[in-house]
Design a protein around this motif. Sequence first.
Motif, PDB file in Angstrom:
ATOM      1  N   VAL A 256      10.903   0.172  -1.263  1.00 12.14           N
ATOM      2  CA  VAL A 256       9.855  -0.792  -1.587  1.00 12.14           C
ATOM      3  C   VAL A 256       9.578  -0.727  -3.085  1.00 12.14           C
ATOM      4  O   VAL A 256       9.506   0.363  -3.655  1.00 12.14           O
ATOM      5  CB  VAL A 256       8.556  -0.444  -0.808  1.00 12.14           C
ATOM      6  N   ASN A 257       9.454  -1.888  -3.709  1.00 14.36           N
ATOM      7  CA  ASN A 257       9.103  -1.898  -5.127  1.00 14.36           C
ATOM      8  C   ASN A 257       7.595  -1.668  -5.266  1.00 14.36           C
ATOM      9  O   ASN A 257       6.790  -2.593  -5.200  1.00 14.36           O
ATOM     10  CB  ASN A 257       9.523  -3.234  -5.749  1.00 14.36           C
ATOM     11  N   LEU A 258       7.232  -0.397  -5.449  1.00  8.22           N
ATOM     12  CA  LEU A 258       5.816  -0.019  -5.417  1.00  8.22           C
ATOM     13  C   LEU A 258       5.027  -0.639  -6.562  1.00  8.22           C
ATOM     14  O   LEU A 258       3.829  -0.874  -6.447  1.00  8.22           O
ATOM     15  CB  LEU A 258       5.688   1.499  -5.444  1.00  8.22           C
ATOM     16  N   LYS A 259       5.722  -0.916  -7.646  1.00  4.41           N
ATOM     17  CA  LYS A 259       5.003  -1.480  -8.798  1.00  4.41           C
ATOM     18  C   LYS A 259       4.599  -2.931  -8.555  1.00  4.41           C
ATOM     19  O   LYS A 259       3.772  -3.475  -9.262  1.00  4.41           O
ATOM     20  CB  LYS A 259       5.859  -1.357 -10.052  1.00  4.41           C
ATOM     21  N   ARG A 260       5.205  -3.565  -7.544  1.00  2.00           N
ATOM     22  CA  ARG A 260       4.864  -4.973  -7.262  1.00  2.00           C
ATOM     23  C   ARG A 260       3.735  -5.109  -6.250  1.00  2.00           C
ATOM     24  O   ARG A 260       3.297  -6.215  -5.952  1.00  2.00           O
ATOM     25  CB  ARG A 260       6.102  -5.696  -6.720  1.00  2.00           C
ATOM     26  N   ILE A 261       3.279  -3.990  -5.699  1.00  3.91           N
ATOM     27  CA  ILE A 261       2.226  -4.072  -4.682  1.00  3.91           C
ATOM     28  C   ILE A 261       0.859  -4.180  -5.345  1.00  3.91           C
ATOM     29  O   ILE A 261       0.496  -3.351  -6.165  1.00  3.91           O
ATOM     30  CB  ILE A 261       2.317  -2.875  -3.718  1.00  3.91           C
ATOM     31  N   ARG A 262       0.150  -5.248  -4.988  1.00  2.68           N
ATOM     32  CA  ARG A 262      -1.150  -5.502  -5.624  1.00  2.68           C
ATOM     33  C   ARG A 262      -2.295  -5.358  -4.636  1.00  2.68           C
ATOM     34  O   ARG A 262      -3.452  -5.355  -5.015  1.00  2.68           O
ATOM     35  CB  ARG A 262      -1.195  -6.935  -6.178  1.00  2.68           C
ATOM     36  N   SER A 263      -1.988  -5.345  -3.347  1.00  5.32           N
ATOM     37  CA  SER A 263      -3.068  -5.402  -2.363  1.00  5.32           C
ATOM     38  C   SER A 263      -3.768  -4.059  -2.220  1.00  5.32           C
ATOM     39  O   SER A 263      -3.231  -3.009  -2.562  1.00  5.32           O
ATOM     40  CB  SER A 263      -2.543  -5.879  -1.015  1.00  5.32           C
ATOM     41  N   ASN A 264      -4.971  -4.142  -1.681  1.00  6.46           N
ATOM     42  CA  ASN A 264      -5.784  -2.941  -1.487  1.00  6.46           C
ATOM     43  C   ASN A 264      -6.259  -2.916  -0.046  1.00  6.46           C
ATOM     44  O   ASN A 264      -5.804  -3.683   0.775  1.00  6.46           O
ATOM     45  CB  ASN A 264      -6.959  -2.984  -2.449  1.00  6.46           C
ATOM     46  N   GLY A 265      -7.172  -2.032   0.264  1.00  2.00           N
ATOM     47  CA  GLY A 265      -7.801  -2.046   1.588  1.00  2.00           C
ATOM     48  C   GLY A 265      -6.810  -2.153   2.735  1.00  2.00           C
ATOM     49  O   GLY A 265      -5.714  -1.604   2.693  1.00  2.00           O
TER      50      GLY A 265
ATOM     51  N   ILE B  79     -11.566  -8.014   3.904  1.00  2.00           N
ATOM     52  CA  ILE B  79     -11.145  -8.761   5.093  1.00  2.00           C
ATOM     53  C   ILE B  79     -10.368 -10.015   4.690  1.00  2.00           C
ATOM     54  O   ILE B  79      -9.292 -10.299   5.211  1.00  2.00           O
ATOM     55  CB  ILE B  79     -12.388  -9.155   5.933  1.00  2.00           C
ATOM     56  N   TRP B  80     -10.915 -10.759   3.713  1.00  2.00           N
ATOM     57  CA  TRP B  80     -10.217 -11.979   3.273  1.00  2.00           C
ATOM     58  C   TRP B  80      -8.850 -11.673   2.697  1.00  2.00           C
ATOM     59  O   TRP B  80      -7.880 -12.391   2.924  1.00  2.00           O
ATOM     60  CB  TRP B  80     -11.076 -12.737   2.247  1.00  2.00           C
ATOM     61  N   GLU B  81      -8.789 -10.594   1.943  1.00  2.00           N
ATOM     62  CA  GLU B  81      -7.509 -10.216   1.338  1.00  2.00           C
ATOM     63  C   GLU B  81      -6.450 -10.044   2.426  1.00  2.00           C
ATOM     64  O   GLU B  81      -5.337 -10.548   2.325  1.00  2.00           O
ATOM     65  CB  GLU B  81      -7.702  -8.903   0.557  1.00  2.00           C
ATOM     66  N   ALA B  82      -6.830  -9.354   3.512  1.00  2.00           N
ATOM     67  CA  ALA B  82      -5.867  -9.088   4.586  1.00  2.00           C
ATOM     68  C   ALA B  82      -5.536 -10.364   5.355  1.00  2.00           C
ATOM     69  O   ALA B  82      -4.386 -10.593   5.732  1.00  2.00           O
ATOM     70  CB  ALA B  82      -6.430  -8.024   5.523  1.00  2.00           C
ATOM     71  N   ALA B  83      -6.552 -11.211   5.569  1.00  2.00           N
ATOM     72  CA  ALA B  83      -6.324 -12.438   6.334  1.00  2.00           C
ATOM     73  C   ALA B  83      -5.298 -13.340   5.638  1.00  2.00           C
ATOM     74  O   ALA B  83      -4.433 -13.929   6.277  1.00  2.00           O
ATOM     75  CB  ALA B  83      -7.644 -13.178   6.525  1.00  2.00           C
ATOM     76  N   TRP B  84      -5.372 -13.428   4.304  1.00  2.00           N
ATOM     77  CA  TRP B  84      -4.408 -14.238   3.550  1.00  2.00           C
ATOM     78  C   TRP B  84      -3.053 -13.564   3.458  1.00  2.00           C
ATOM     79  O   TRP B  84      -2.009 -14.215   3.526  1.00  2.00           O
ATOM     80  CB  TRP B  84      -4.917 -14.496   2.125  1.00  2.00           C
ATOM     81  N   LEU B  85      -3.118 -12.271   3.296  1.00  2.00           N
ATOM     82  CA  LEU B  85      -1.863 -11.555   3.042  1.00  2.00           C
ATOM     83  C   LEU B  85      -0.837 -11.745   4.155  1.00  2.00           C
ATOM     84  O   LEU B  85       0.342 -11.916   3.886  1.00  2.00           O
ATOM     85  CB  LEU B  85      -2.142 -10.052   2.850  1.00  2.00           C
TER      86      LEU B  85
END
Length: 237
Positions: free
Chosen positions: A169-178, A218-224
């Motif tokens: 996994v390209n860890l530097k490209r991960i922006r999400s949290n929670g 919650i919104w972050e996860a719903a969109w993701l």
Amino acid sequence: MKILIIIPTYNESDNIRAITDAIFAVHPTLEILVVDDNSPDGTGSIVRTLQGENNRIHLLERMGKLGLGTAYCEGFLWAMEGGYEIVFEMDADFSHDPKEIPNFLSAIENADVVLGSRYSRGVNVVNWPMQRLLLSWFANVYTRWITRMPIHDATGGFKCFRTEILRKVNLKRIRSNGYAFQIEMNFKLWRRGARIVEIPIIFVDRRSGVSKMSKNIIWEAAWLVWKLRFAALFGQL
Ligand SMILES: Nc1nc2c(ncn2[C@@H]2O[C@H](COP(=O)(O)OP(=O)(O)OP(=O)(O)O)[C@@H](O)[C@H]2O)c(=O)[nH]1
Ligand SMILES: [Mg+2]
């Protein structure tokens, strides 16, 4: 085998000493990396004191609250550089019982990723208000429905990985949290063929300290989940 437990912290001064003690009581030879985001309550300085007592505790300090996802990714990269073969994700607040660590270690013998699952055998959550439990449960049904990932608890944060598999996994490209971060990691690893197993755990609400749960999470996860689904469809994952 070199094992590292990564614990991200933000204002966990009430918990950090007790959780590290509890972990070493179960497994005295593993190592712990605390990734602290300059907690205003002084969690970082407590960790520095602990380091003076035990050289198996490490500390990565960041400038401010930069989020759970990037805290873990920096921790994963630190583990790779340090030659650790197994890494854990774990919370500081006693929601995750250190006594489960040996179960993760036996499960990882035949897997690349082991997820602690609250929902693989009924519902194993203690002390959460009904509203929060329902939210978490539906979040998982929704995630499974959209992503088709065969995982019962995709949002949990008690996990164990072979460090090797994280290189996919390209860890530097991960922006999400929670919760979104947990879903994104699982999805990317699953799509890259990682052997993922779930083991049942009992999740207990935080023992002390302040909750960081918010609507944004919650919104972050719903969109993701939709983003991941379309990214996978168009080969952009
Ligand atoms: N370094 C870092 N750690 C964080 C951040 N947000 C949360 N954490 C830590 O990540 C772990 C999980 O966060 P929690 O706040 O327990 O999340 P939760 O279990 O969903 O919700 P509560 O227990 O109700 O707060 C804890 O050890 C937190 O201290 C952050 O922005 N940076
Ligand atoms: Mg918690």
